[in-house]
Write a protein that holds these residues in place. Structure first.
Motif, short mmCIF file in Angstrom:
data_model
loop_
_atom_site.label_atom_id
_atom_site.label_comp_id
_atom_site.label_asym_id
_atom_site.label_seq_id
_atom_site.Cartn_x
_atom_site.Cartn_y
_atom_site.Cartn_z
N UNK A 1 0.86 -1.07 -0.05
CA UNK A 1 0.07 -0.20 0.07
C UNK A 1 0.96 0.97 0.27
N UNK A 2 1.57 1.57 0.99
CA UNK A 2 2.51 2.63 0.92
C UNK A 2 3.79 2.57 -0.14
N UNK A 3 3.52 1.25 -1.16
CA UNK A 3 4.32 1.83 -2.92
C UNK A 3 3.54 2.33 -3.56
N UNK A 4 2.00 1.78 -3.51
CA UNK A 4 0.88 2.45 -4.30
C UNK A 4 0.79 4.01 -4.13
N UNK A 5 0.42 3.89 -2.87
CA UNK A 5 0.26 5.64 -2.36
C UNK A 5 1.50 6.37 -2.61
N UNK A 6 2.90 6.00 -2.80
CA UNK A 6 3.67 6.57 -3.26
C UNK A 6 3.69 7.18 -4.78
N UNK A 7 3.05 6.17 -5.50
CA UNK A 7 2.80 6.22 -6.98
C UNK A 7 3.06 5.22 -7.72
N UNK A 8 3.83 4.03 -7.26
CA UNK A 8 4.31 3.47 -8.40
C UNK A 8 3.14 2.80 -7.92
N UNK A 9 3.38 1.85 -9.80
CA UNK A 9 2.65 0.12 -9.94
C UNK A 9 3.24 -0.34 -9.34
N UNK A 10 2.05 -1.01 -8.99
CA UNK A 10 1.81 -2.54 -7.72
C UNK A 10 0.71 -3.14 -8.33
N UNK A 11 1.52 -4.45 -9.01
CA UNK A 11 0.61 -5.84 -8.25
C UNK A 11 1.58 -7.00 -7.47
N UNK A 12 -0.22 -6.85 -6.57
CA UNK A 12 0.62 -8.25 -5.71
C UNK A 12 -0.41 -9.61 -5.72
N UNK A 13 0.18 -10.20 -4.77
CA UNK A 13 -0.61 -11.77 -5.03
C UNK A 13 -0.45 -12.36 -4.10
N UNK A 14 -1.73 -13.92 -3.18
CA UNK A 14 -0.82 -13.73 -1.51
C UNK A 14 -2.22 -15.25 -1.83
N UNK A 15 -1.35 -15.94 -1.57
CA UNK A 15 -2.90 -17.19 -1.77
C UNK A 15 -4.04 -17.16 -1.17
N UNK A 16 -3.41 -16.57 0.25
CA UNK A 16 -5.18 -15.60 0.86
C UNK A 16 -6.06 -15.03 -0.15
N UNK A 17 -7.15 -15.49 -0.37
CA UNK A 17 -7.55 -14.18 -1.52
C UNK A 17 -8.21 -12.89 -0.84
N UNK A 18 -8.44 -13.06 0.89
CA UNK A 18 -8.90 -12.00 1.73
C UNK A 18 -7.59 -11.55 1.69
N UNK A 19 -6.64 -11.60 1.81
CA UNK A 19 -5.44 -10.44 2.29
C UNK A 19 -5.65 -9.55 0.14
N UNK A 20 -5.36 -10.25 -0.38
CA UNK A 20 -5.54 -9.83 -2.09
C UNK A 20 -6.64 -8.62 -1.98
N UNK A 21 -8.30 -9.45 -1.54
CA UNK A 21 -8.90 -8.06 -1.95
C UNK A 21 -8.92 -7.22 -0.91
N UNK A 22 -8.28 -6.87 0.41
CA UNK A 22 -8.22 -5.91 1.68
C UNK A 22 -6.68 -4.99 0.96
N UNK A 23 -6.12 -5.89 -0.29
CA UNK A 23 -5.57 -4.51 -1.02
C UNK A 23 -6.34 -3.88 -2.13
N UNK A 24 -7.15 -4.70 -2.90
CA UNK A 24 -7.91 -4.18 -3.94
C UNK A 24 -8.59 -3.27 -3.96
#
Length: 71
Positions: free
Chosen positions: A18-41
């Protein structure tokens, strides 16, 4: 803009992505736990379906849990 692939969205990984995203970087994230991905999405981070990126990222950042007893 280059993309940073961020794998692992646990207690440390999600805030870092989230810090990278908020700093203006394009971030593509992944986690085996779908809920973790949903929280940042919900905060605007792009979440991938798998750890394999469709495009080669500028950098890859892994945040993986250490197995119990590992030193």
């Amino acid at each position: 803009m280059q993309t940073i692939a961020f794998i692992g969205l646990g207690h440390m990984g999600a805030p870092m992505a989230l810090n990278l995203h908020q700093a203006g970087f394009a971030v593509q994230a992944f986690d085996l736990n779908a809920a973790a991905g949903d929280s940042v999405a919900t905060q605007g981070v792009s979440v991938a379906d798998s750890a394999r990126s469709r495009r080669p990222p500028l950098a890859r950042w892994l945040r993986l849990q250490q197995p119990a007893g590992w030193r």
